[in-house]
Design an enzyme around this catalytic site. Structure first.
Site, PDB file in Angstrom:
ATOM      1  N   ARG A   1       0.795  -1.237   0.000  1.00 37.33           N
ATOM      2  CA  ARG A   1       0.000   0.000   0.000  1.00 37.33           C
ATOM      3  C   ARG A   1       0.822   1.280   0.000  1.00 37.33           C
ATOM      4  O   ARG A   1       0.320   2.337  -0.335  1.00 37.33           O
ATOM      5  CB  ARG A   1      -0.913   0.019   1.240  1.00 37.33           C
ATOM      6  CG  ARG A   1      -1.887  -1.139   1.232  1.00 37.33           C
ATOM      7  CD  ARG A   1      -2.753  -1.166   2.468  1.00 37.33           C
ATOM      8  NE  ARG A   1      -3.497  -2.416   2.525  1.00 37.33           N
ATOM      9  CZ  ARG A   1      -4.313  -2.750   3.516  1.00 37.33           C
ATOM     10  NH1 ARG A   1      -4.501  -1.916   4.517  1.00 37.33           N
ATOM     11  NH2 ARG A   1      -4.943  -3.905   3.507  1.00 37.33           N
ATOM     12  N   GLU A   8       2.770 -18.969 -24.044  1.00 36.77           N
ATOM     13  CA  GLU A   8       2.556 -19.693 -22.789  1.00 36.77           C
ATOM     14  C   GLU A   8       1.243 -20.474 -22.883  1.00 36.77           C
ATOM     15  O   GLU A   8       1.214 -21.678 -22.659  1.00 36.77           O
ATOM     16  CB  GLU A   8       2.523 -18.703 -21.615  1.00 36.77           C
ATOM     17  CG  GLU A   8       2.314 -19.361 -20.246  1.00 36.77           C
ATOM     18  CD  GLU A   8       2.204 -18.342 -19.112  1.00 36.77           C
ATOM     19  OE1 GLU A   8       2.145 -17.131 -19.382  1.00 36.77           O
ATOM     20  OE2 GLU A   8       2.160 -18.775 -17.939  1.00 36.77           O
ATOM     21  N   GLY A  51       0.471 -11.057 -17.953  1.00 39.84           N
ATOM     22  CA  GLY A  51      -0.983 -11.236 -17.932  1.00 39.84           C
ATOM     23  C   GLY A  51      -1.419 -12.271 -18.951  1.00 39.84           C
ATOM     24  O   GLY A  51      -0.599 -12.944 -19.562  1.00 39.84           O
TER      25      GLY A  51
END
Ligand SMILES: [Zn+2]
Length: 365
Positions: free
Chosen positions: A97, A226, A196
């Protein structure tokens, strides 16, 4: 990186250190554990071990559902299915954070690397996720650099960064990542990536961002092949100027691509356990790493998101040694591949190769 297209996740080849090998392989495992190593494909948040996550959770105690006790965390990291894995992964992302969290995470990852005798690592960082969550851009860069310099000085672990575009976040994330890399890129930044999911996220749309990063002197290392076919690897090479391929698992399906990868010495960053966990490959026995090596490719072994997949780099080398039937000299050759394929400077490469050679020469004399 994680691919939300499967349903089975976590620890597919056994716990870290258990490669399914018989007792006679204990020698090779000890050799691997003590061997100086380089790692080229490993994600920043995805490397947070239960110990590091416990530290982050303790910093936000009372304000997170993540347990702060390492034993309870080990259980928390046992995934029931892919949706559960994503839930746990995001709860860890949520623990990062502020800049202090980034510092603690990065240094903690380096400590885990030092324990495995990893001497050099190119860590893939997704700055977009952090700055979008409100961590100031300059403070983020300072935090990773502080951790990098401290890791090198105190642990002897040399870190370099790859800033990657989270493909699922689209072109807005590509623009932010390219801007951060080219305008605020810290000294440790060497490359530009794309992670991603591959399905539904065509590689060519990212060409302008890779062009900018490459013009600024960064090396191109997208994930490709992938979970989609060899054509994605071709796209990565032709459109994004890929100098190394993240995974490239499906490349073995295209003989012309194998020839191209071999001829141009474009290395593959192979992550065997990750491929099983995300179901990119069905069974470890079916992993194409041997076909890649037999085709003469420059193959490197990596851990991707190690604690998430119940693995570490030593375990991945042991898995590769079993699949490729390697002895100590073969394992050392694999370790040299990673150095050759790295973006370390020539003097650094020479030093690390010499360390690997000395380890081999001194083993069981
Ligand atoms: Zn990855």
């Amino acid at each position: 990186m994680v691919q939300p297209d499967g349903s089975r996740i976590g620890n597919p080849t056994g716990s870290a250190g258990d490669t399914g090998a018989s007792g006679s392989d204990a020698g090779i495992e000890a050799f691997i554990a003590a061997m100086p190593k380089a790692e080229l494909h490993v994600h920043h948040v995805g490397s947070a071990s239960p110990r590091v996550v416990a530290e982050l959770a303790a910093r936000h105690a009372g304000n997170s559902k993540v347990p702060t006790d390492p034993a309870a965390l080990a259980e928390y990291f046992t995934f029931t299915d892919f949706a559960h894995f994503i839930e746990v992964y995001l709860s860890v992302v949520d623990l990062v954070r502020d800049a202090e969290d980034v510092r603690a995470l990065t240094y903690g990852v380096a400590e885990d690397m030092a324990r495995q005798n990893i001497r050099y690592a190119e860590l893939t960082i997704t700055p977009y996720s952090s700055v979008k969550r409100g961590i100031p851009e300059v403070a983020f860069m300072e935090a990773i650099e502080d951790a990098r310099l401290r890791a090198e000085k105190e642990l002897g672990v040399v870190l370099r960064w790859c800033f990657d575009i989270p493909g699922e976040a689209g072109l807005e994330s590509a623009e932010v990542t390219a801007r951060l890399a080219t305008e605020l890129g810290p000294e440790g930044l060497v490359s530009f990536g794309l992670g991603g999911p591959e399905i539904g996220v065509p590689r060519p749309q990212f060409k302008p961002y890779f062009d900018r990063a490459r013009a600024a002197g960064l090396r191109s290392v997208p994930h490709a092949g992938e979970t989609t076919g060899p054509e994605t690897v071709w796209d990565a090479i032709r459109e994004l100027g890929a100098e190394r391929i993240g995974h490239g698992t499906q490349a073995v399906k295209d003989p012309a691509l194998l020839d191209h990868l071999g001829e141009h010495r474009i290395p593959l960053e192979v992550c065997p356990t990750s491929n099983i966990a995300t179901r990119a490959v069905e069974r470890i026995e079916d992993h194409p790493i041997k076909r890649m090596v037999d085709a003469g490719l420059l193959v490197t072994v990596n851990s991707d998101d190690p604690p998430m997949f119940g693995t570490d780099l030593n375990t991945e080398y042991a898995v590769a040694a079993r699949l490729l039937e390697l002895d100590e000299a073969g394992v050392a050759a694999l370790a040299r591949n990673a150095v050759e394929a790295s973006f370390l400077d020539p003097a650094g490469k020479k030093r690390l190769v010499a360390e690997i050679d000395a380890h081999l020469a001194g083993w069981r004399r």
